[in-house]
Design an enzyme around this catalytic site. Structure first.
Site, PDB file in Angstrom:
ATOM      1  N   SER A   1     -10.904   0.434   2.721  1.00 56.32           N
ATOM      2  CA  SER A   1     -10.359   0.115   4.046  1.00 56.32           C
ATOM      3  C   SER A   1      -9.789   1.390   4.655  1.00 56.32           C
ATOM      4  CB  SER A   1      -9.244  -0.918   3.932  1.00 56.32           C
ATOM      5  OG  SER A   1      -9.771  -2.102   3.399  1.00 56.32           O
TER       6      SER A   1
ATOM      7  N   ARG B   1       0.797  -1.224   0.000  1.00 59.17           N
ATOM      8  CA  ARG B   1       0.000   0.000   0.000  1.00 59.17           C
ATOM      9  C   ARG B   1       0.834   1.279   0.000  1.00 59.17           C
ATOM     10  NH1 ARG B   1      -2.024  -3.101  -1.408  1.00 59.17           N
ATOM     11  NH2 ARG B   1      -3.862  -4.214  -0.768  1.00 59.17           N
TER      12      ARG B   1
ATOM     13  N   GLU C   1      -5.286   4.523   5.808  1.00 57.63           N
ATOM     14  CA  GLU C   1      -4.907   4.326   4.407  1.00 57.63           C
ATOM     15  C   GLU C   1      -5.299   5.533   3.541  1.00 57.63           C
ATOM     16  OE1 GLU C   1      -5.969   0.507   2.290  1.00 57.63           O
ATOM     17  OE2 GLU C   1      -6.835   1.949   0.903  1.00 57.63           O
TER      18      GLU C   1
END
Ligand code: FAD
Length: 351
Positions: free
Chosen positions: A239, A164, A343
């Site tokens: 998320s 990520r 995130e």
């Protein structure tokens, strides 16, 4: 280039949260995009690059500068002996790119179906799902370097791809203009690495691309992870927390704490990282810390379908969402001593 003033940003985000942009410029082709960014930079304006708005939390006060909306289009495919090279403009909707690849029998991105947002944003956080990450197929990224004013091409190895993240995340130095993908020419996928997806497909370890895409979309819908305006469980930024990555010593300390809290026999999901560290499941931590699906009684709640998604039930403000995020983060820290990290990109707000 279209130029507008005092434009509400909430409708341009999947959370439907955020105040107005002082100025909004829509870039329809690459030259437009480069020009808009360069001119705003020269004028010393604050700049926010916005594409699909599916990974941002924008402040209720909005953005007191220029928002540049990436709406550039264009896909070029060139087949050669070993596969196909795809050059995709940053503003192309990612899910449409995946659909087209599956239809054309280009293998390598089929597990990434249903992820909202733009193709240009995919390398930024090395978008991934169901055992695939774009880092496996990105061949190059063309970007404007706002520091030098030059357009530069990063080969995949220079993108700093990790879980990520990449050299493009957390910095506003580069504007992604286009992304090159290298895909296989095959009607079947590579090995399916994600157990839940393999079970759903009920096949061996490879499956037709169309079947993989359908199965992924089905699983994602069940978790509220495919955008649906009628379903508030999908009014999210995906998320909200990344899965934490811990050193060996940190995992040992965590295991001890988890055993004390949940009983000596407790087991927890853990995934080894190439560098010897260990990835834990943020969803597991959140649930075991007492925050289950649907948690909350205000305008911002945990999705009823997915523990990791923080959602807007209709009229949530950025502050409602962040208050919920803080409650979850602090609860996990108190229970397990593990610090969860957001995130989505926070614009004008902090956790
Ligand atoms: C329902 C849902 C499900 C999701 N599922 C997943 C998932 O499975 N896996 C996953 O990895 N992510 C997932 N996400 C997160 C999100 O979709 C991805 O991160 C996506 O790539 C963001 O693209 P975007 O165009 O919407 O970016 P935006 O939200 O518009 O922007 C995100 C950040 O990237 C920057 N940015 C965007 N475009 C450019 C550009 N061209 N150049 C420079 N900077 C740019 C912005 O400035 C901002 O900082 C999900 C989100 C939602 C809402």
């Amino acid at each position: 280039v279209q130029d507008q003033f005092e434009v509400p940003l909430a409708p341009l985000t999947t959370l439907r949260i955020g105040g107005c942009a002082h100025r909004l410029v829509t870039a329809l082709d690459e030259a437009d995009l480069v020009r808009a960014v360069t001119e705003a930079d020269r004028a010393g304006e604050r700049v926010l690059i916005l594409a699909g708005g599916s990974n941002v939390v924008v402040a209720d006060e909005g953005f007191d500068g220029t928002v540049i909306l990436v709406r550039t289009r264009g896909i070029e495919a060139r087949a050669d002996g070993s596969g196909v090279a795809l050059a995709v403009a940053a503003g192309e909707p990612w899910d449409e790119v995946v659909e087209r690849c599956v239809r054309s029998r280009y293998a390598g991105v089929e597990c990434l179906a249903g992820i909202p947002g733009s193709a240009g944003a995919t390398p930024i956080q090395n978008v991934g799902a169901y055992g695939q990450e774009v880092s496996e197929t990105v061949e190059w990224v063309r970007a404007l370097d706002r520091r030098s004013g030059e357009v530069v091409t990063f080969p995949s190895a220079a993108c700093g791809f990790r879980y990520r993240t990449s050299v493009f995340k957390g910095s506003d130095r580069y504007v992604v203009l286009a992304v090159g993908f290298r895909l296989g020419r095959s009607a079947v996928s590579g090995p399916i690495r994600y157990a839940e997806l393999a079970r759903t497909l009920g096949a061996g370890h490879r499956a037709p691309l169309t079947a993989v895409r359908e199965a992924v979309l089905g699983l994602r819908r069940g978790k509220g992870m495919v955008l649906d305006p009628a379903d508030h469980d999908t009014w999210s930024a995906g998320s909200f927390f990344t899965n934490p990555i811990l050193s060996e010593a940190e995992v040992a300390a965590f295991a001890e704490r988890a055993a004390r809290l949940l009983g000596p026999g407790v087991t927890f999901p853990r995934y080894p990282e190439p560098d010897g560290r260990c990835k834990l499941s943020a969803a597991w931590l959140i649930e075991r810390a007492g925050f289950t699906k649907g948690y909350g009684d205000g305008p911002a709640r945990i999705s009823a379908k997915h523990t990791l998604a923080l959602t807007n039930r209709g009229d949530a403000k950025a502050e409602d969402l962040l208050a919920l995020a803080r409650t979850v983060r602090d609860g996990v820290r108190e229970a397990f001593g593990v610090e969860l990290v957001n995130e989505p990109v926070l614009v004008g707000v902090s956790l």
